[in-house]
Design a protein around this motif. Structure first.
Motif, PDB file in Angstrom:
ATOM      1  N   HIS A   1      25.482  32.377 -17.882  1.00  0.00           N
ATOM      2  CA  HIS A   1      24.062  32.579 -17.596  1.00  0.00           C
ATOM      3  C   HIS A   1      23.729  31.857 -16.293  1.00  0.00           C
TER       4      HIS A   1
ATOM      5  N   ARG B   1      18.528  28.852 -25.582  1.00  0.00           N
ATOM      6  CA  ARG B   1      18.136  30.266 -25.666  1.00  0.00           C
ATOM      7  C   ARG B   1      17.352  30.696 -24.426  1.00  0.00           C
ATOM      8  N   SER B   2      17.386  32.005 -24.179  1.00  0.00           N
ATOM      9  CA  SER B   2      16.568  32.582 -23.110  1.00  0.00           C
ATOM     10  C   SER B   2      15.178  32.859 -23.673  1.00  0.00           C
ATOM     11  N   GLU B   3      14.226  33.241 -22.800  1.00  0.00           N
ATOM     12  CA  GLU B   3      12.868  33.501 -23.269  1.00  0.00           C
ATOM     13  C   GLU B   3      12.807  34.636 -24.276  1.00  0.00           C
ATOM     14  N   LYS B   4      13.783  35.529 -24.264  1.00  0.00           N
ATOM     15  CA  LYS B   4      13.815  36.630 -25.234  1.00  0.00           C
ATOM     16  C   LYS B   4      14.557  36.236 -26.513  1.00  0.00           C
ATOM     17  N   GLY B   5      14.987  34.981 -26.595  1.00  0.00           N
ATOM     18  CA  GLY B   5      15.641  34.499 -27.800  1.00  0.00           C
ATOM     19  C   GLY B   5      17.152  34.677 -27.810  1.00  0.00           C
ATOM     20  N   ARG B   6      17.710  35.211 -26.724  1.00  0.00           N
ATOM     21  CA  ARG B   6      19.164  35.403 -26.654  1.00  0.00           C
ATOM     22  C   ARG B   6      19.853  34.045 -26.569  1.00  0.00           C
TER      23      ARG B   6
ATOM     24  N   PRO C   1      11.477  30.248 -19.763  1.00  0.00           N
ATOM     25  CA  PRO C   1      12.690  30.987 -19.390  1.00  0.00           C
ATOM     26  C   PRO C   1      13.934  30.486 -20.139  1.00  0.00           C
TER      27      PRO C   1
ATOM     28  N   GLN D   1       5.249  29.528 -30.452  1.00  0.00           N
ATOM     29  CA  GLN D   1       4.878  30.630 -29.560  1.00  0.00           C
ATOM     30  C   GLN D   1       4.925  30.204 -28.094  1.00  0.00           C
TER      31      GLN D   1
ATOM     32  N   HIS E   1       8.587  29.843 -26.699  1.00  0.00           N
ATOM     33  CA  HIS E   1       9.267  31.126 -26.503  1.00  0.00           C
ATOM     34  C   HIS E   1       8.868  31.798 -25.189  1.00  0.00           C
ATOM     35  N   GLN E   2       7.847  31.274 -24.518  1.00  0.00           N
ATOM     36  CA  GLN E   2       7.440  31.789 -23.212  1.00  0.00           C
ATOM     37  C   GLN E   2       8.253  31.163 -22.074  1.00  0.00           C
TER      38      GLN E   2
END
Length: 185
Positions: A63, A142-147, A110, A104, A107-108
């Motif tokens: 990444h 994790r990434s912002e999309k949860g990956r 990066p 919440q 999770h915003q």
């Protein structure tokens, strides 16, 4: 009048008996032996606490590099110094961090970090009082999309739990390093 010369070994034995009878420190006193045993135990205890912990079960996905991370506060983890330890180790690696207790909001970000840790109670060597210690810890980046970008864990080494009594920062340093670089020490 005849004089008898005392053999040298008798004079030496008599002097040794006098020295041993004197109060204070002597070769056969149990005190020096006890002090030596205590010093040896303290050295062993120090070696056990200073033995470097290691990261385990690291999974790293390539990444982009990052210089900021959000930490998702975990109220279920009852280890009060884990967040400051994580922030300190991240700072040493040039990564700024912010802690969020709102899922919440985190999770915003990066890149964000979630953690969990389990503790146990035990008596450190040469102590009669129980103390809390981290038995295991898991970190996930994790990434912002949860990956999942990477994961790594702390487990005490199976040989005598040598890092068991190390402080939280010392335990987390190799785990954070593995999380950020992908390399276990």
């Amino acid at each position: 009048m005849a004089t008898h010369a005392t053999p040298a070994w008798r004079r030496l034995a008599a002097r040794a008996a006098l020295v041993l009878a004197l109060p204070g420190c002597s070769i056969v006193s149990p005190t020096p032996a006890w002090e030596l045993m205590k010093a040896g135990a303290q050295a062993a205890s120090l070696a056990m606490t200073q033995s470097p912990p290691q990261a385990s079960n690291t999974v790293y996905h390539l990444h982009a590099a990052f210089s900021d991370v959000c930490i998702a506060f975990n109220p279920q983890t009852q280890v009060p110094d884990i967040v400051p330890a994580l922030q300190s180790v991240l700072q040493d690696r040039g990564i700024q961090s912010r802690v969020y207790d709102n899922p919440q909001a985190v999770h915003q970000c990066p890149v964000w970090l979630e953690y969990s840790a389990q503790f146990e109670w035990g008596k450190p060597p040469l102590s009669s009082e129980y103390r809390k210690f981290i038995q295991s810890a898991q970190l996930t980046l994790r990434s912002e999309k949860g990956r999942v970008l990477s994961t790594s864990e702390y487990q005490p080494d199976p040989f005598m739990d040598r890092s068991k009594w190390a402080d939280t920062r010392t335990k987390m340093a190799p785990v954070v390093a593995a999380l950020v670089t992908g390399f276990q020490n």
